[in-house]
Design an enzyme around this catalytic site. Structure first.
Site, short mmCIF file in Angstrom:
data_model
loop_
_atom_site.label_atom_id
_atom_site.label_comp_id
_atom_site.label_asym_id
_atom_site.label_seq_id
_atom_site.Cartn_x
_atom_site.Cartn_y
_atom_site.Cartn_z
N LYS A 35 28.11 -45.23 -2.80
CA LYS A 35 27.39 -46.22 -2.47
C LYS A 35 27.68 -47.57 -3.24
CE LYS A 35 23.00 -45.57 -1.10
NZ LYS A 35 21.61 -45.28 -0.73
N THR A 86 10.52 -41.76 -0.60
CA THR A 86 9.23 -40.51 -0.86
C THR A 86 9.07 -39.95 0.85
OG1 THR A 86 8.40 -42.85 -0.30
CG2 THR A 86 8.23 -41.90 -2.64
N PHE A 152 6.30 -54.79 2.40
CA PHE A 152 6.24 -54.85 4.34
C PHE A 152 7.14 -56.06 5.05
CE2 PHE A 152 1.81 -55.46 1.37
CZ PHE A 152 0.61 -54.05 1.55
N PHE A 252 2.17 -55.82 18.05
CA PHE A 252 2.28 -53.91 17.66
C PHE A 252 1.22 -53.70 19.73
CE2 PHE A 252 4.24 -55.09 14.12
CZ PHE A 252 4.48 -54.23 13.35
N LEU A 253 1.01 -54.40 20.18
CA LEU A 253 0.52 -54.08 21.60
C LEU A 253 1.43 -53.78 22.64
CD1 LEU A 253 -2.97 -55.81 21.24
CD2 LEU A 253 -2.20 -53.72 21.40
N GLY A 260 8.75 -44.84 15.65
CA GLY A 260 9.45 -43.96 14.92
C GLY A 260 9.34 -44.45 13.29
N CYS A 263 8.94 -45.54 7.79
CA CYS A 263 7.43 -45.22 7.11
C CYS A 263 6.20 -44.71 8.11
CB CYS A 263 7.12 -47.06 7.34
SG CYS A 263 8.53 -48.13 6.81
N LYS A 324 14.24 -48.98 16.91
CA LYS A 324 14.27 -50.39 17.42
C LYS A 324 14.89 -51.11 17.51
CE LYS A 324 11.87 -52.75 14.71
NZ LYS A 324 11.25 -54.06 13.26
#
Length: 434
Positions: A35, A86, A152, A252-253, A260, A263, A324
């Site tokens: 990588k 994680t 974020f 987000f509506l 998916g 996160c 997405k």
């Protein structure tokens, strides 16, 4: 300032490149030699719009470096960021912190002078305390501070999110660390970016709470979509009607096949495990996790119903595989539930995605991959849209009709209007609309 970024995954690579673009000198460290070699040659391990150009510019300007040798990078660093994975731990759903703890132990042995250790990885509450203890045990004389600085970043818009963020959250009660973090993010002061300084445990919980709340919004509007289908209402108008309330907000509506990605699935699960262990269960999030998992599986049934209740021997042309648009990320993508269920029901699948097919080929068996959207639907008995890529938003309906063996279109992202599709003669099925 000099920064070492441990981990060149999505968060580490984007963060490292953006810090370098601010003018800091950043060395990204990864144990994967292949990588690192690809990165040195300008080959990105992920698809993120604009990332390849950003990396190339800062490598050329000698602000961004890649190496497998952590020693010099950590020794010279003012701040060392832990940006390793994680993932959900097999068996119990807790976040697997083994990579974080291994990085902490390695950093402890290599740091020189006062160093700020910044946890950028998404970690459960109390992880910073564990990292500090691991480092203190390994290096009792070490001069360091452990800070929480959650990310974020939205996949597909990560560079913009890093450079023009809603806020920066920093968890530390060490004044030297506070000043160093303020200096690292000083270029964002021009944008008047709010920087929230808090204690470390609060910072860690902010990240999980933020992702869980967004997952709640997605799941809520998806359930409203189901209700709309039963009572003859339009979920897009419901979404707009409630989103105009500033207390709720529009984002987000958008109803769809379920969330998916890297996160929301693992973070909601980790939060529920942490809450249960603490004796304060988050029942809303427990339900969200269950409802979302069921929704992705139910989308295959929706396709089968649209095709008359039986897909045996039928070919379905699928547009979009990534969870997405603007990413090649297949982690927990709805397509991973939908397509195997359709295949199990007897369907043949031919699919196209602009970026995710290489990864999808490792995860989906029995799927034929096409070279473009029209090739995917050629001779198919239905067209199914799973991911809302821009190039699917203005398809040539005449070409679509000529390519398909039928007029069946199932749009799981509501990117077309029912009126337009009916006018073109399609038997159109969408989410939460009459």
């Amino acid at each position: 300032m000099r920064v070492a970024m441990i981990g060149t995954g999505y968060v580490g690579l984007v963060s490292g490149a953006c810090f370098a673009d601010f003018g800091h000198v950043v060395t990204c460290v990864d144990k994967d030699a292949s990588k690192i070699e690809r990165l040195k040659n300008g080959i990105m391990p992920i698809f993120e719009p604009g990332l390849d150009a950003l990396v190339a510019t800062n490598v050329e300007e000698e602000r961004l470096f890649f190496t497998t040798d952590a020693a010099d990078a950590i020794k010279d660093a003012d701040a060392v960021f832990i940006a390793v994975g994680t993932p959900s731990r097999r068996g119990d759903g807790h976040a697997d912190l083994s990579y974080v703890y291994a990085a902490a132990k390695e950093i402890a042995g290599l740091m020189d002078g006062f160093t700020v250790i910044v946890t950028k990885s998404t970690v459960p509450v109390g992880t910073g305390d564990e990292v500090e203890q691991i480092m203190r045990d390994a290096r009792p004389d070490g001069d360091f501070a452990v800070v929480s600085n959650p990310e974020f970043l939205r996949e597909g818009a990560a560079i913009k999110d890093f450079k023009i963020p809603d806020r920066i959250v920093v968890g530390t009660e060490d004044e030297r660390a506070r000043q160093l973090m303020r200096e690292l993010y000083r270029p964002l002061f021009l944008n008047e970016t709010p920087i929230l300084f808090t204690d470390r445990r609060t910072s860690e919980l902010i990240k999980y709470a933020a992702n869980a709340f967004l997952a709640v919004k997605i799941t809520f509007i998806n359930e409203m979509a189901d209700l709309c289908e039963k009572v003859g209402a339009n979920v897009q108008e419901v979404s707009r009607g409630i989103g105009l309330d500033n207390r709720i907000g529009r984002k987000f509506l958008n109803a769809g096949p379920g969330y998916g990605g890297s996160c929301f699935p693992k973070d909601t699960l980790a939060l529920t495990k942490t809450a249960n262990d603490a004796g304060a269960p988050v029942r809303i999030i427990d339900t969200v996790v269950e409802v979302n998992a069921a929704r992705k599986k139910a989308m295959a049934d929706k396709v089968i119903r649209a095709m008359g209740g039986d897909v045996t021997g039928k070919t379905i042309g699928v547009l979009g595989l990534a969870f997405k648009q603007n990413t090649d990320d297949m982690r927990d993508a709805p397509s991973l539930d939908i397509l195997p269920a359709l295949i199990a029901a007897g369907a043949k699948i031919r699919a196209y995605d602009p970026e995710a097919m290489t990864e999808a080929a490792h995860l989906l068996e029995g799927v034929e991959f096409a070279t473009g959207p029209y090739e995917a639907i050629k001779g198919a008995d239905a067209m199914v849209i799973i991911t809302e890529w821009d190039q699917f938003r203005a398809l040539d309906f005449d070409r679509v009709k000529a390519a398909l063996n039928s007029n069946i279109v199932v749009d799981l992202r509501n990117i077309y209007s029912p009126e337009d599709m009916a006018a073109h003669g399609f038997a159109y099925t969408s989410i939460g609309r009459p």
